[in-house]
Design an enzyme around this catalytic site. Structure first.
Site, PDB file in Angstrom:
ATOM      1  N   GLU A  73      85.622 -32.928  44.866  1.00 53.59           N
ATOM      2  CA  GLU A  73      85.216 -31.937  45.984  1.00 53.59           C
ATOM      3  C   GLU A  73      86.471 -31.668  47.475  1.00 53.59           C
ATOM      4  O   GLU A  73      85.725 -32.033  48.546  1.00 53.59           O
ATOM      5  CB  GLU A  73      83.546 -32.516  46.292  1.00 53.59           C
ATOM      6  CG  GLU A  73      82.992 -32.731  45.838  1.00 53.59           C
ATOM      7  CD  GLU A  73      81.836 -33.698  46.418  1.00 53.59           C
ATOM      8  OE1 GLU A  73      81.253 -33.498  47.076  1.00 53.59           O
ATOM      9  OE2 GLU A  73      80.474 -33.597  45.702  1.00 53.59           O
ATOM     10  N   GLU A 125      77.717 -32.017  36.062  1.00 52.14           N
ATOM     11  CA  GLU A 125      75.855 -32.060  37.407  1.00 52.14           C
ATOM     12  C   GLU A 125      75.374 -31.385  37.472  1.00 52.14           C
ATOM     13  O   GLU A 125      74.703 -31.183  38.506  1.00 52.14           O
ATOM     14  CB  GLU A 125      76.698 -32.822  39.048  1.00 52.14           C
ATOM     15  CG  GLU A 125      77.257 -33.356  38.855  1.00 52.14           C
ATOM     16  CD  GLU A 125      78.257 -34.390  40.417  1.00 52.14           C
ATOM     17  OE1 GLU A 125      77.490 -33.846  41.357  1.00 52.14           O
ATOM     18  OE2 GLU A 125      79.280 -35.127  40.603  1.00 52.14           O
TER      19      GLU A 125
HETATM   20  O1  9MR Z   1      73.676 -38.658  43.445  1.00 52.64           O
HETATM   21  C1  9MR Z   1      74.377 -39.260  44.244  1.00 52.64           C
HETATM   22  C2  9MR Z   1      72.966 -39.960  45.058  1.00 52.64           C
HETATM   23  O2  9MR Z   1      72.858 -40.816  44.361  1.00 52.64           O
HETATM   24  C3  9MR Z   1      73.807 -40.121  46.620  1.00 52.64           C
HETATM   25  O3  9MR Z   1      72.692 -40.594  47.469  1.00 52.64           O
HETATM   26  C4  9MR Z   1      74.276 -39.409  46.701  1.00 52.64           C
HETATM   27  C5  9MR Z   1      75.643 -38.759  48.187  1.00 52.64           C
HETATM   28  O4  9MR Z   1      76.661 -37.892  47.895  1.00 52.64           O
HETATM   29  O5  9MR Z   1      75.485 -39.172  45.650  1.00 52.64           O
HETATM   30  C6  9MR Z   1      74.982 -38.108  45.159  1.00 52.64           C
HETATM   31  O6  9MR Z   1      76.225 -37.477  43.696  1.00 52.64           O
HETATM   32  C7  9MR Z   1      76.919 -36.646  44.063  1.00 52.64           C
HETATM   33  C8  9MR Z   1      78.053 -36.428  43.308  1.00 52.64           C
HETATM   34  O7  9MR Z   1      77.940 -38.432  42.889  1.00 52.64           O
HETATM   35  C9  9MR Z   1      79.014 -35.629  43.437  1.00 52.64           C
HETATM   36  N1  9MR Z   1      78.748 -34.107  43.429  1.00 52.64           N
HETATM   37  C10 9MR Z   1      77.462 -34.145  44.395  1.00 52.64           C
HETATM   38  C11 9MR Z   1      76.324 -35.129  43.767  1.00 52.64           C
HETATM   39  C12 9MR Z   1      75.119 -34.990  44.624  1.00 52.64           C
HETATM   40  O8  9MR Z   1      75.029 -35.118  45.690  1.00 52.64           O
END
Ligand code: 9MR
Length: 637
Positions: free
Chosen positions: A344, A460
């Site tokens: 990102e 994802e």
């Molecule tokens: O699924 C993840 C969630 O449990 C966390 O709270 C969050 C915090 O940023 O991150 C989520 O996973 C992310 C992933 O690592 C990167 N792409 C976006 C995902 C959704 O936010």
């Protein structure tokens, strides 16, 4: 055995609402879920005993009060709170089992319009304390609010696990009817095709999951049935594995460029992968988010100055080296086949992020703050190349990858890194919504990434819908189907498709039901849509049919009963064929119940009522070109 009422699963309620527009069929349960859980601990405070609760701050006074009560005439009363985080805690060690899912319920009240949090704390093997908020309520006015069957579980290997309550300011807290139960246990649908088998000739099928998510056996079963790849949802991110105390010790001994890591929180998931031969997608090394601010500061001090580029490069190299060394040495047999090295970094218009602290703005990047731009990306890949486990491919991963400016920026960066031999693939997160982007816009971006000649992974995937009517879920199914069709078309360049989660209720976007499976582990129309028409979808056979002939022999009789006005698929005989019939059919097949209307249930007309009829009816409801049949002759009037 004492039991406590557990609310019918959300999926069942949802089915009811979505299928009929009313909640009148709440009794439908689409799986073999337990509807009661065992009470592990319950206190209505009528006996005056509050000894199981202690104050988190050590200053609180915890007593019983008869000023308010939800049940009976008393409740627990917590006063003398000096800090927001002060409040009562309840020790779970020795009471609950690791790896089992529980629910906690309680009635709570505080001063007017206070937020009350129900949270969990535990200490991992390295001695670090972890805090997870389970649920929050806002005391609307000065009445009671309810935490109703909030799910939680204790991860493997932790100690000092507590449930606790806190609220903002120093308001007194009242708590009544505190109850811990075992959560409902669901059987997954074993009689539907496995996604990893259906797509075996194309790409791996993966899911992301957190430690908490895989605690229930049903979640493990679901992953093992459908996936051959697992992404750790949070547990390999910098904030999960950077060991601050060890970093400080190392800095005190004179080296503040060698960040220390501890993979304790990843172990339950990595053990699961090791023990079951699941390949792992590592996620993620270099990211602006979920990376503590102190990592970028002098002496690892939150208030320290930002370090120089040189120091940060050394920290980056050692961090990457230490993470890989930890997983290689502890999990030599696990197939770490892919790793998101950088995550990102590009904004929708193709520019880089603002440099700065997360505390000011969650979009800020500590990396950009130190490096001034995105130049750190190349170094990250160079170090990852140097230290990655053998066979582990390296990816750049991002969301909104279909925004034209971003598509181009990722493409340009990837081509440059490819020329230098540093990158293996591009990860398209694919957090979509039924309303945006269109399948064709997504496919256009996919084509562009495929044209780099690099590997592509869908890392994802989830598709939200705000419309939870039958039509809304069908629309969601259609977009899922279109996206998977595009992936199949470019399968030569795509090595994995990973869904971001397992069941809707556990998703980070749970309020908009983005995944393939309901809370009760039943497959949604989206699941059926992505197996539909796949050449490798095996014939669907019901385990119910295999295990018992009772259900099917009822329909195999040669004596044809006289059924007037038979409408194939109209299981509840209301004159319509809709999702309610699908829910009833699914229930009947899965629970091996006597069929009320077997002729209508045999939707493919083969003389048996089994999972193939569920698929047939689902396809019909999705508007596919199938005809509903019955083993009975055409209806007579
Ligand atoms: O699924 C993840 C969630 O449990 C966390 O709270 C969050 C915090 O940023 O991150 C989520 O996973 C992310 C992933 O690592 C990167 N792409 C976006 C995902 C959704 O936010």
């Amino acid at each position: 055995m004492k039991t406590c009422a557990v609310k019918k699963c959300l999926a069942a309620v949802l089915s009811a609402v979505m299928l009929t527009g009313t909640a009148s069929v709440m009794s439908i349960s689409t799986t073999g879920a337990e509807t009661t859980g065992t009470i592990i601990y319950s206190n209505d405070f009528e006996s005056g005993d509050v000894s199981a609760f202690t104050g988190r701050g050590g200053v609180e006074s915890i007593q019983v009060s008869t000023q308010y009560a939800v049940s009976g005439s008393s409740c627990m009363y917590v006063t003398d709170r000096e800090k927001n985080w002060n409040g009562p805690q309840f020790l779970l060690d020795d009471l609950l089992e690791v790896g089992v899912q529980y629910t906690v319920s309680a009635n709570v009240r505080a001063a007017w319009y206070n937020n009350i949090n129900l949270s969990m704390e535990y200490t991992d093997e390295s001695g670090e304390r972890h805090y997870t908020n389970l649920a929050a309520v806002n005391n609307q006015g000065d009445g009671w609010s309810e935490f109703d069957a909030i799910k939680f579980s204790i991860p493997e290997g932790v100690t000092k696990s507590y449930l606790y309550f806190e609220c903002n300011d120093q308001s007194d807290l009242y708590i009544d009817d505190f109850t811990i139960c075992t959560a409902p246990v669901y059987e997954i649908q074993q009689d539907i095709p496995s996604l990893k088998d259906v797509y075996a000739n194309y790409f791996k099928i993966g899911a992301a999951a957190t430690t908490d998510e895989i605690a229930p056996k049903s979640a493990k079963d679901l992953i093992l049935k459908h996936c051959n790849s697992l992404t750790l949802g949070n547990e390999l991110k910098p904030d999960a594995i950077l060991d601050k105390n060890a970093c400080l010790e190392m800095a005190a001994s004179g080296d503040d460029t060698n960040p220390q890591v501890n993979i304790a929180s990843a172990r339950p998931l990595l053990n699961f992968c090791r023990d079951n031969g699941l390949s792992v997608r590592g996620h993620v090394l270099v990211w602006h988010s979920q990376t503590p601010d102190w990592f970028f500061r002098e002496n690892y001090d939150e208030n320290g100055a930002w370090v120089t580029k040189d120091v940060m490069l050394k920290r980056m190299e050692n961090y990457i080296k230490n993470v890989f060394a930890a997983v290689i040495s502890e999990y030599p047999t696990v197939d770490f086949y892919a790793w998101d090295v950088v995550n990102e970094c590009w904004l929708d218009d193709g520019s880089y992020r603002n440099g700065g602290t997360q505390a000011d703005n969650a979009n800020n990047s500590g990396w950009v703050k130190v490096f001034g731009d995105n130049s750190f990306i190349e170094s990250a890949f160079a170090y990852a190349r140097k230290y990655a486990p053998e066979g582990c491919k390296l990816y750049y991963n991002d969301f909104n990858e279909y925004m034209p400016g971003k598509t181009q920026a990722i493409y340009d960066m990837a081509m440059d890194l490819k020329e230098k031999g540093l990158i293996d693939g591009i990860g398209l997160q694919s957090h979509l919504d039924v309303g945006f982007p269109t399948a064709s816009a997504y496919k256009k971006a996919l084509e562009k990434f495929v044209s780099t000649g690099l590997d592509v992974q869908i890392t994802e995937l989830d598709i939200t819908t705000s419309d939870i009517s039958e039509a809304g879920f069908e629309k969601q199914a259609q977009l899922y189907s279109d996206i998977l069709d595009a992936c199949v078309e470019y399968a030569d360049s795509i090595s994995a498709v990973v869904f971001w989660g397992t069941t809707d209720d556990k998703s980070w976007r749970s309020s908009r039901y983005p995944l393939l499976f309901n809370e009760d582990f039943t497959a949604k129309p989206a699941y059926y849509a992505i197996i539909d028409n796949m050449p490798d979808t095996p014939p669907v056979t019901s385990t119910v049919t295999e295990q018992t002939t009772e259900a099917t022999t009822t329909t195999s009789t040669t004596e044809v009963p006289s059924v007037k006005n038979l409408i194939p698929g109209d299981v509840n005989e209301d004159g319509k064929v809709n999702g309610l019939d699908l829910a009833l059919l699914r229930q009947a097949v899965l629970t091996n119940q006597a069929f009320v209307m077997p002729a209508a249930e045999d939707t493919n007309g083969d003389g048996n009522v089994n999972a193939a009829d569920i698929v047939q009816l689902t396809r019909f409801l999705l508007g596919r070109d199938v005809e509903l049949k019955s083993w009975l002759p055409a209806p007579t009037n």
